[in-house]
Design an enzyme around this catalytic site. Structure first.
Site, PDB file in Angstrom:
ATOM      1  N   ARG A  83     -44.264 -88.693 -46.268  1.00  0.00           N
ATOM      2  CA  ARG A  83     -45.319 -89.716 -46.186  1.00  0.00           C
ATOM      3  C   ARG A  83     -46.487 -89.279 -47.065  1.00  0.00           C
ATOM      4  NH1 ARG A  83     -49.981 -91.019 -44.577  1.00  0.00           N
ATOM      5  NH2 ARG A  83     -50.358 -88.866 -43.937  1.00  0.00           N
ATOM      6  N   ASN A 129     -55.828 -94.663 -48.206  1.00  0.00           N
ATOM      7  CA  ASN A 129     -55.812 -94.432 -49.639  1.00  0.00           C
ATOM      8  C   ASN A 129     -54.362 -94.336 -50.094  1.00  0.00           C
ATOM      9  OD1 ASN A 129     -55.033 -91.671 -49.076  1.00  0.00           O
ATOM     10  ND2 ASN A 129     -57.194 -91.178 -48.777  1.00  0.00           N
ATOM     11  N   TYR A 131     -57.435 -84.773 -56.933  1.00  0.00           N
ATOM     12  CA  TYR A 131     -57.108 -85.147 -55.552  1.00  0.00           C
ATOM     13  C   TYR A 131     -56.971 -86.659 -55.520  1.00  0.00           C
ATOM     14  CZ  TYR A 131     -57.306 -84.632 -50.435  1.00  0.00           C
ATOM     15  OH  TYR A 131     -57.027 -84.643 -49.102  1.00  0.00           O
ATOM     16  N   ASP A 155     -53.650 -81.500 -41.334  1.00  0.00           N
ATOM     17  CA  ASP A 155     -54.798 -82.135 -41.977  1.00  0.00           C
ATOM     18  C   ASP A 155     -54.838 -83.630 -41.734  1.00  0.00           C
ATOM     19  OD1 ASP A 155     -57.123 -82.099 -43.646  1.00  0.00           O
ATOM     20  OD2 ASP A 155     -55.913 -82.888 -45.281  1.00  0.00           O
ATOM     21  N   ASP A 156     -53.667 -84.279 -41.683  1.00  0.00           N
ATOM     22  CA  ASP A 156     -53.631 -85.722 -41.484  1.00  0.00           C
ATOM     23  C   ASP A 156     -54.073 -86.111 -40.079  1.00  0.00           C
ATOM     24  OD1 ASP A 156     -52.396 -86.354 -44.108  1.00  0.00           O
ATOM     25  OD2 ASP A 156     -50.750 -85.198 -43.285  1.00  0.00           O
ATOM     26  N   LYS A 163     -54.331 -79.684 -52.739  1.00  0.00           N
ATOM     27  CA  LYS A 163     -55.100 -79.244 -51.574  1.00  0.00           C
ATOM     28  C   LYS A 163     -55.573 -77.805 -51.742  1.00  0.00           C
ATOM     29  CE  LYS A 163     -54.748 -82.702 -48.491  1.00  0.00           C
ATOM     30  NZ  LYS A 163     -55.820 -83.288 -47.678  1.00  0.00           N
ATOM     31  N   GLU A 212     -48.988 -81.013 -44.122  1.00  0.00           N
ATOM     32  CA  GLU A 212     -49.589 -82.070 -44.949  1.00  0.00           C
ATOM     33  C   GLU A 212     -48.574 -83.169 -45.241  1.00  0.00           C
ATOM     34  OE1 GLU A 212     -52.940 -83.560 -46.281  1.00  0.00           O
ATOM     35  OE2 GLU A 212     -52.917 -81.410 -45.868  1.00  0.00           O
ATOM     36  N   ASP A 213     -48.943 -84.406 -44.942  1.00  0.00           N
ATOM     37  CA  ASP A 213     -48.170 -85.596 -45.306  1.00  0.00           C
ATOM     38  C   ASP A 213     -46.741 -85.584 -44.771  1.00  0.00           C
ATOM     39  OD1 ASP A 213     -50.424 -86.488 -46.484  1.00  0.00           O
ATOM     40  OD2 ASP A 213     -49.692 -86.511 -48.526  1.00  0.00           O
TER      41      ASP A 213
END
Length: 634
Positions: A235, A490, A182, A348-349, A253, A325-326
């Site tokens: 992203r 991160n 991860y 999740d973000d 994930k 996600e992203d």
């Protein structure tokens, strides 16, 4: 056997199945060969599902229809060394094939009896190793690689050849290996995904498949999917648009969904939506694995996502959790708001990050005292992560203080690239920022905002490395006895500050949390253990809670329940060490407790379909968790 083959090929599929069942009752070699022949004859589809139901549990299949929920149609949860299963159930036609099936391969752990029974004799060296010894050997091998990306590739290779050993290694060594599978290593893996690509680990749905997405979903061999993680790669972490190479994120994930949350691997599906990329380097890269065109947007993008969500529901039902996600900000909020009322979706973000940060803030109050309403929060970064956290904090303040969310938002301030978000900027602000635009004179920089607002907690999510300067942290320390500093961006290169900087510049008084892992820091003879505000604390347990309750929708109250469940796992001993999150060593226990909280809220809200409600949801969650112990093959 030739005559038996002819009989099978001449019969209809239903009559052939009846014939096979009669042959199975006779036992012996003929029945075994017939089962193999049926697997070949049916293309593996019926054979896999039907035999799984016979070898494992029949609870997940009702008159041929998958019922959803937590039924273990494959026997993955309950089958252990003490409960033998038949590997032929997955249409393994030879021992050679068995060794190349990652779900059932045990490598050198196949016993003498299994080697004889399943045509493995001579295909393996003579030694028989236990799974624990295999794990020890693999861990030594992984540790020999000094480059994190090499460790990542070694673990992905293991996952592709021996699934249970991969998950056992990850579960037993989670603190060491989590940064490898991860963040931060997965970011580099995505950047170089085209070069390290070996075999597909999920589904790729591109603009080429528009109008055929349901057909593509049906190409995936597993039919009882409970969790989907999907990205469009625009992203990826703090690295920007990586297009199709963002597949590393859903794969990583879902590995954590299994290792940390206990959701079965067969119930997980990683998906990348490829609508092109605006990354010039990738468009020029001869090894890029995605569409080499500019990123689609507007109606074309919206129609593809609509078709995708409709196809998912049609193929897997309404109880499959779709985790976004992203996605870039402009799509992330839109997609969540668009689908949350009619689909089981989770971002999740936005929601996962918010829950883990809120959990850390609640835990930090055990040290600084007061309630959330007694504190002031300053966010550096007003994107999907920052505003998502802010909104959940406001909602929690509203619930605790019995005030409106609008009133609660007054305790929260945002700083974006143009400075403090204030009402005089309202005309140029996006809707999700306007709600946090308060009356105040303009402030151009973060340091000025800290001095003007005098916040209790400073939360960074802008992806701007080293933005929490010495002056900023010293200002926070002059305002607060125990300043809360959360550098959440991160990978590590994008972190607002390091743990060492936060502790040193605050003279050891900061309560620190970060998005990326940092080593312990010694300051004035005291050892501080930085807390990583890792979404992996939340989403695996959250997803498990949704699955075990059979929830049909995700609500904000369920996200709040997850945050509270995380904070409850933080003990006074953890606080004494500077931790606002519990250690990852007990992550499976943490996930079970979060799952129980989420499931309880789903039942309370009337959104759960898995009835009757279990009396002890924690024990029930633990009983549903996948464990990677080898099975004994008969």
């Amino acid at each position: 056997m030739a005559s038996l083959s002819a009989v099978l090929l001449q019969r209809s599929s239903s009559r052939a199945r009846e014939y096979l069942q009669l042959q199975r009752t006779a036992g012996g070699t003929v029945a075994l060969h017939l089962e193999r022949l049926q697997c070949w004859w049916s293309g593996g589809r019926f054979g896999a599902r039907a035999a799984h139901g016979m070898a494992g549990s029949r609870e997940g299949i009702n008159n041929g229809v998958l019922t959803g929920g937590v039924e273990d149609a494959y026997g993955e949860d309950r089958a252990t060394e003490d409960q033998p299963v038949t590997p032929w159930a997955v249409c393994i036609a030879s021992g050679h094939s068995l060794l190349r099936d990652p779900r059932h391969n045990k490598g050198l752990s196949f016993t003498e009896k299994e080697r004889d029974a399943h045509y493995l004799r001579g295909l393996l060296p003579p030694v028989v190793l236990s799974q624990d010894l295999q794990e020890k050997r693999l861990l030594q091998n992984v540790r020999q690689f000094e480059v994190p990306l090499q460790r990542y590739m070694a673990l992905m290779d293991l996952q592709e050849r021996n699934e249970r050993l991969f998950y056992k290694l990850l579960i037993d060594n989670v603190e060491e290996l989590l940064p490898v599978v991860y963040t931060p290593t997965v970011g580099e893996a995505c950047q170089k995904y085209g070069s390290i690509f070996r075999r597909p680990q999920g589904l790729y749905i591109s603009l080429k498949e528009k109008g055929r997405i349901l057909e593509v979903l049906r190409n995936w061999p597993e039919k009882s999917i409970q969790v989907i993680v999907v990205t469009d790669g625009e992203r990826i972490l703090g690295l920007g648009d990586l297009g199709c190479q963002g597949m590393g994120i859903p794969v990583g994930k879902l590995a954590l969904y299994t290792a940390l949350g206990g959701v079965r691997p067969s119930a997980c599906l990683p998906i990348t939506i490829d609508v092109g990329t605006n990354n010039e380097d990738l468009l020029k890269d001869e090894f890029y694995i995605g569409l080499k065109q500019r990123r689609a947007s507007g109606q074309e993008y919206s129609e593809l996502m609509d078709e995708f969500m409709t196809a998912v529901r049609q193929n897997y039902g309404q109880k499959v959790l779709v985790q976004f996600e992203d996605f870039a900000n402009h799509n992330a909020f839109t997609l969540l708001e668009k689908y949350r009322e009619n689909h089981l979706v989770f971002n999740d973000d936005i929601q996962g990050t918010a829950a883990v940060v809120l959990g850390g803030l609640i835990a930090a109050l055990k040290s600084v005292g007061g309630t959330l309403a007694d504190h002031t929060f300053l966010f550096f970064g007003a994107g999907e992560a920052g505003t998502g956290i802010a909104e959940l904090v406001a909602l929690q303040i509203s619930r605790q203080g019995n005030v409106s969310v609008e009133e609660a938002r007054k305790k929260i301030w945002l700083v974006d690239s143009k400075g403090l978000v204030v009402t005089s900027r309202s005309e140029t602000l996006k809707p999700f920022k306007k709600r946090y635009a308060h009356e105040h004179e303009p402030v151009k920089d973060l340091l000025g905002a800290v001095k003007a607002i005098r916040p209790t907690a400073l939360i960074g999510s802008a992806g701007v490395g080293q933005s929490f300067t010495k002056e900023v942290i010293e200002a926070m320390s002059s305002i607060n006895e125990r300043p809360i500093i959360l550098a959440l961006s991160n990978p590590t290169s994008q972190s607002e500050c390091t743990a060492e900087q936060a502790y040193t510049w605050s003279q050891g008084r900061a309560i620190f949390g970060s998005g990326s892992p940092f080593d312990p820091v010694k300051y004035n003879d005291k050892l501080f253990v930085p807390a990583q505000a890792n979404n992996a604390y939340i989403f695996p347990g959250f997803g498990l809670g949704v699955v075990i309750s059979g929830a049909v929708r995700v609500t904000d109250d369920m996200v709040l329940a997850a945050a509270e469940g995380l904070a409850d796992q933080v003990t006074p001993e953890h606080i004494d060490k500077g931790l606002i999150y519990p250690p990852f060593l007990i992550i499976r226990k943490i996930s079970a407790n979060i799952a129980a909280r989420v499931a309880a809220k789903a039942y309370d809200l009337g959104l759960a379909s898995q009835l009757p409600r279990p009396k002890d949801l924690v024990k029930y969650a633990e009983s549903c968790m996948y464990t990677p112990v080898y099975r004994s093959y008969r």
